[in-house]
Design an enzyme around this catalytic site. Structure first.
Site, PDB file in Angstrom:
ATOM      1  N   SER A 183      40.226 -21.871  15.128  1.00 25.86           N
ATOM      2  CA  SER A 183      39.900 -22.001  13.703  1.00 25.86           C
ATOM      3  C   SER A 183      40.200 -23.412  13.219  1.00 25.86           C
ATOM      4  CB  SER A 183      40.718 -21.003  12.878  1.00 25.86           C
ATOM      5  OG  SER A 183      40.144 -19.721  12.899  1.00 25.86           O
ATOM      6  N   LYS A 206      48.397 -15.390   5.026  1.00 23.25           N
ATOM      7  CA  LYS A 206      47.673 -14.180   5.452  1.00 23.25           C
ATOM      8  C   LYS A 206      47.215 -13.432   4.213  1.00 23.25           C
ATOM      9  CE  LYS A 206      46.603 -11.944   9.268  1.00 23.25           C
ATOM     10  NZ  LYS A 206      46.429 -12.470  10.642  1.00 23.25           N
ATOM     11  N   GLY A 233      39.137 -14.258   9.964  1.00 23.62           N
ATOM     12  CA  GLY A 233      39.085 -12.838  10.278  1.00 23.62           C
ATOM     13  C   GLY A 233      40.412 -12.274  10.762  1.00 23.62           C
ATOM     14  N   ASP A 234      40.487 -10.970  10.796  1.00 21.43           N
ATOM     15  CA  ASP A 234      41.595 -10.207  11.393  1.00 21.43           C
ATOM     16  C   ASP A 234      41.051  -8.781  11.507  1.00 21.43           C
ATOM     17  OD1 ASP A 234      44.662 -10.553  12.047  1.00 21.43           O
ATOM     18  OD2 ASP A 234      44.523  -8.628  11.054  1.00 21.43           O
ATOM     19  N   GLN A 257      52.641 -16.089  11.193  1.00 21.30           N
ATOM     20  CA  GLN A 257      51.606 -17.125  11.267  1.00 21.30           C
ATOM     21  C   GLN A 257      52.205 -18.540  11.143  1.00 21.30           C
ATOM     22  OE1 GLN A 257      48.227 -15.465  11.133  1.00 21.30           O
ATOM     23  NE2 GLN A 257      47.618 -17.308  12.228  1.00 21.30           N
TER      24      GLN A 257
HETATM   25  P1  NDP Z   1      39.290  -5.609  15.158  1.00 18.32           P
HETATM   26  O1  NDP Z   1      39.168  -4.986  13.823  1.00 18.32           O
HETATM   27  O2  NDP Z   1      38.147  -6.344  15.740  1.00 18.32           O
HETATM   28  O3  NDP Z   1      39.748  -4.530  16.238  1.00 18.32           O
HETATM   29  C1  NDP Z   1      40.931  -3.819  16.077  1.00 18.32           C
HETATM   30  C2  NDP Z   1      41.014  -2.787  17.166  1.00 18.32           C
HETATM   31  O4  NDP Z   1      42.289  -2.165  17.129  1.00 18.32           O
HETATM   32  C3  NDP Z   1      40.002  -1.665  17.011  1.00 18.32           C
HETATM   33  O5  NDP Z   1      39.653  -1.169  18.249  1.00 18.32           O
HETATM   34  C4  NDP Z   1      40.766  -0.653  16.183  1.00 18.32           C
HETATM   35  O6  NDP Z   1      40.273   0.662  16.331  1.00 18.32           O
HETATM   36  C5  NDP Z   1      42.154  -0.787  16.765  1.00 18.32           C
HETATM   37  N1  NDP Z   1      43.140  -0.477  15.708  1.00 18.32           N
HETATM   38  C6  NDP Z   1      43.343  -1.138  14.565  1.00 18.32           C
HETATM   39  N2  NDP Z   1      44.297  -0.562  13.831  1.00 18.32           N
HETATM   40  C7  NDP Z   1      44.696   0.492  14.549  1.00 18.32           C
HETATM   41  C8  NDP Z   1      45.656   1.489  14.315  1.00 18.32           C
HETATM   42  N3  NDP Z   1      46.405   1.500  13.188  1.00 18.32           N
HETATM   43  N4  NDP Z   1      45.836   2.426  15.289  1.00 18.32           N
HETATM   44  C9  NDP Z   1      45.070   2.406  16.417  1.00 18.32           C
HETATM   45  N5  NDP Z   1      44.139   1.485  16.669  1.00 18.32           N
HETATM   46  C10 NDP Z   1      43.955   0.544  15.755  1.00 18.32           C
HETATM   47  O7  NDP Z   1      40.572  -6.564  15.050  1.00 18.32           O
HETATM   48  P2  NDP Z   1      41.002  -7.772  15.998  1.00 18.32           P
HETATM   49  O8  NDP Z   1      40.609  -7.502  17.395  1.00 18.32           O
HETATM   50  O9  NDP Z   1      40.552  -9.019  15.350  1.00 18.32           O
HETATM   51  O10 NDP Z   1      42.589  -7.722  15.850  1.00 18.32           O
HETATM   52  C11 NDP Z   1      43.422  -6.997  16.748  1.00 18.32           C
HETATM   53  C12 NDP Z   1      44.838  -7.528  16.666  1.00 18.32           C
HETATM   54  O11 NDP Z   1      44.845  -8.912  17.035  1.00 18.32           O
HETATM   55  C13 NDP Z   1      45.493  -7.480  15.296  1.00 18.32           C
HETATM   56  O12 NDP Z   1      46.886  -7.299  15.444  1.00 18.32           O
HETATM   57  C14 NDP Z   1      45.239  -8.881  14.739  1.00 18.32           C
HETATM   58  O13 NDP Z   1      46.171  -9.236  13.751  1.00 18.32           O
HETATM   59  C15 NDP Z   1      45.437  -9.698  16.016  1.00 18.32           C
HETATM   60  N6  NDP Z   1      44.843 -11.030  16.044  1.00 18.32           N
HETATM   61  C16 NDP Z   1      43.519 -11.235  15.780  1.00 18.32           C
HETATM   62  C17 NDP Z   1      42.985 -12.502  15.869  1.00 18.32           C
HETATM   63  C18 NDP Z   1      41.533 -12.760  15.662  1.00 18.32           C
HETATM   64  O14 NDP Z   1      41.123 -13.915  15.839  1.00 18.32           O
HETATM   65  N7  NDP Z   1      40.716 -11.794  15.333  1.00 18.32           N
HETATM   66  C19 NDP Z   1      43.821 -13.662  16.186  1.00 18.32           C
HETATM   67  C20 NDP Z   1      45.187 -13.325  16.519  1.00 18.32           C
HETATM   68  C21 NDP Z   1      45.654 -12.070  16.419  1.00 18.32           C
HETATM   69  P3  NDP Z   1      39.296   1.259  15.193  1.00 18.32           P
HETATM   70  O15 NDP Z   1      38.070   0.416  15.249  1.00 18.32           O
HETATM   71  O16 NDP Z   1      39.105   2.675  15.565  1.00 18.32           O
HETATM   72  O17 NDP Z   1      40.052   1.081  13.910  1.00 18.32           O
HETATM   73  O1  2IT Z   2      46.449 -13.502  13.427  1.00 13.98           O
HETATM   74  C1  2IT Z   2      45.717 -14.507  13.539  1.00 13.98           C
HETATM   75  O2  2IT Z   2      46.133 -15.558  14.041  1.00 13.98           O
HETATM   76  C2  2IT Z   2      44.337 -14.409  13.074  1.00 13.98           C
HETATM   77  N1  2IT Z   2      43.927 -13.345  12.621  1.00 13.98           N
HETATM   78  C3  2IT Z   2      43.435 -15.619  13.120  1.00 13.98           C
HETATM   79  C4  2IT Z   2      43.707 -16.525  11.952  1.00 13.98           C
HETATM   80  C5  2IT Z   2      42.751 -17.673  11.788  1.00 13.98           C
HETATM   81  O3  2IT Z   2      42.926 -18.376  10.780  1.00 13.98           O
HETATM   82  O4  2IT Z   2      41.872 -17.896  12.614  1.00 13.98           O
END
Ligand code: NDP
Ligand code: 2IT
Length: 444
Positions: A376, A126, A165-166, A111
């Site tokens: 954000s 984080k 969120g994450d 990050q």
């Molecule tokens: P969500 O919780 O909305 O979705 C995660 C998705 O990935 C779900 O479909 C989940 O399936 C699947 N998943 C999670 N863990 C596993 C695992 N161990 N094995 C298989 N499938 C898995 O999370 P986000 O979409 O917010 O985040 C997804 C990725 O993006 C992460 O790496 C996060 O750190 C990154 N990210 C998120 C940001 C954000 O703004 N939200 C910003 C930048 C990066 P299930 O529901 O079945 O668990």
């Molecule tokens: O991994 C990421 O950059 C996030 N989950 C979003 C972090 C944020 O502060 O919006």
């Protein structure tokens, strides 16, 4: 031994059982060797790398909560405040049973450089917990979030540390956490981002990570005279990032044909139906098995498999190390042009190398998914001025940030002699600004 190798060895020795953290540190330090080598004497004198790889502060706490049957559970909460050289700590909160200190440290370390690449004044942090939100009632989620925030609220603030969120943390969880923060601290301030629109959230934050991923993918392809329209994409995940990546891909004329969750994956030859996906995941919070009842032409498969589908673009949007070297071989054999990471570190080290060695454009997560945290930061700006901007205003700023980000990592890669290597470009460009700020602020 070189200073970089010494520090990588020290990180491994001093942080046992944290392989993801080692992986993230190894990748960044390896990339920044040209800067470290050119400044070795002053860096060693100032213990620059030791300060870079040791979090400024890490907080670990007990989170007791009561389920609907009256039974008490105890989870572990974390917040790693990694580096505040360029701004208040900023980064998401992950709620997933796999969370441990090493996972939070890897995410917090990434990050730092991601936030620097956005061009906005945000440091790296984080947090999260090993709490599993799956199958919990809204009451149980609230019970957990309130307990988590009762402790976390002592360490965060609009100008100190701003979580978001994450995985496992979306609008519902941020709402409960914000309510408890306000109650505990008696402050209505922008201490969390990803808030609801009625209490200080920003338009386009929900869409931002997925949209940003497509904006940078489009910028990358355009720079190589390739039109994204008409291209096929394989996407993993079915959460916040995946859903809005699929939506923006369609808006740009590309077709995403897969998505996945932790139990299985979907192949829809006609392109994933975003409205159906949103209903299954955002409204019903159900499994992907339901998808075929909306789209009879689609296939549902148990397990993993999205990378075996032929496509021009691959967008891993689920979790770390979900795309391994065998997957990379399948993608290359199927003629993939670009892999852009929506998730954080979804590609293993060996798979990244294989893709790069085979001429695939590879944009790492800290660049490709930076649109989420960038928006954000735009939410923080709106909260500070007590204003809210229109969707178009935020979205056009996001697009601009992603296009500049692509230009900056491309430029850094060229300046240091690694043209086309966006891993090197992202790490070098991200580090340059953090280094400048750390040097200016003395030994802190
Ligand atoms: P969500 O919780 O909305 O979705 C995660 C998705 O990935 C779900 O479909 C989940 O399936 C699947 N998943 C999670 N863990 C596993 C695992 N161990 N094995 C298989 N499938 C898995 O999370 P986000 O979409 O917010 O985040 C997804 C990725 O993006 C992460 O790496 C996060 O750190 C990154 N990210 C998120 C940001 C954000 O703004 N939200 C910003 C930048 C990066 P299930 O529901 O079945 O668990
Ligand atoms: O991994 C990421 O950059 C996030 N989950 C979003 C972090 C944020 O502060 O919006």
């Amino acid at each position: 031994m070189s200073y970089v190798d010494e520090i990588v060895g020290e990180v491994v020795a001093k942080n046992p059982n944290e392989p993801e953290f080692h992986q993230a540190v190894r990748e960044v330090l390896d990339s920044i060797r040209p800067i470290v080598d050119a400044n070795e004497k002053s860096f060693r004198r100032d213990a620059l790398l030791e300060r870079l790889v040791n979090p400024e502060r890490q907080i670990k706490f007990r989170v007791p909560w009561i389920d609907d049957n009256g039974d008490v559970h105890v989870n572990t909460g974390y917040r790693v405040q990694f580096n505040s050289a360029i701004g208040p700590y900023k980064g998401g909160l992950r709620l997933h049973p796999s969370v441990n200190l090493g996972i939070i440290k890897f995410l917090g370390f990434e990050q730092i450089f991601k936030n620097s690449l956005t061009g906005l004044p945000i440091g790296g942090g984080k947090g999260g917990s090993d709490f599993d939100p799956k199958g919990k009632s809204d009451r149980e989620i609230m019970s957990f979030c309130q307990s988590f925030m009762t402790e976390l609220c002592k360490y965060i603030g609009a100008d100190t540390d701003v979580p978001a969120g994450d995985i496992g943390t979306g609008a519902r969880e941020i709402g409960f956490m914000f309510g408890q923060y306000k109650r505990m601290r008696n402050l209505f301030e922008g201490t969390l981002t990803g808030k609801g629109l009625s209490f200080g959230g920003s338009l386009a934050r929900t869409e931002a990570t997925g949209y940003g991923l497509l904006y940078i993918t489009d910028a990358l392809l355009r720079a190589h005279d390739i039109d994204i329209s008409g291209k096929t994409a394989v996407v993993s995940g079915a959460g916040n990032v995946a859903i809005y990546a699929i939506e923006k891909a369609a808006q740009l004329g590309a077709k995403a044909v897969t998505c996945s969750d932790s139990t299985g994956w979907v192949y829809d030859p006609d392109g994933i139906d975003v409205a159906a996906l949103k209903e299954i995941k955002e409204v019903k919070r159900a499994r992907l098995t339901e998808y075929t009842s909306y789209r009879p032409n689609a296939e549902y498969h148990e397990g993993r498999g999205v990378w075996s589908v032929k496509a021009d673009i691959a967008l891993p949007c689920a979790t770390q190390n979900e795309l391994d070297v065998e997957d990379a071989k399948a993608l290359v054999a199927n003629g993939v042009i670009a892999v852009c990471e929506g998730a954080n570190m979804p590609t293993t080290e060996a798979a990244t190398k294989y893709l790069q060695d085979n001429g695939v454009f590879f944009v790492p997560g800290k660049a490709a998914n930076a649109g989420g945290v960038a928006t954000s930061a735009l939410e923080m700006s709106q909260n500070s001025e007590r204003m809210s901007w229109t969707f178009e205003e935020v979205d056009s700023k996001l697009k601009n940030i992603m296009e500049n980000l692509y230009a900056n990592i491309d430029d850094a890669a060229k300046r240091y002699g690694f043209e086309g290597n966006y891993v090197a470009g992202a790490n070098l460009a991200g580090f340059e600004k953090v280094l400048d700020a750390m040097n200016a602020q003395g030994i802190v």
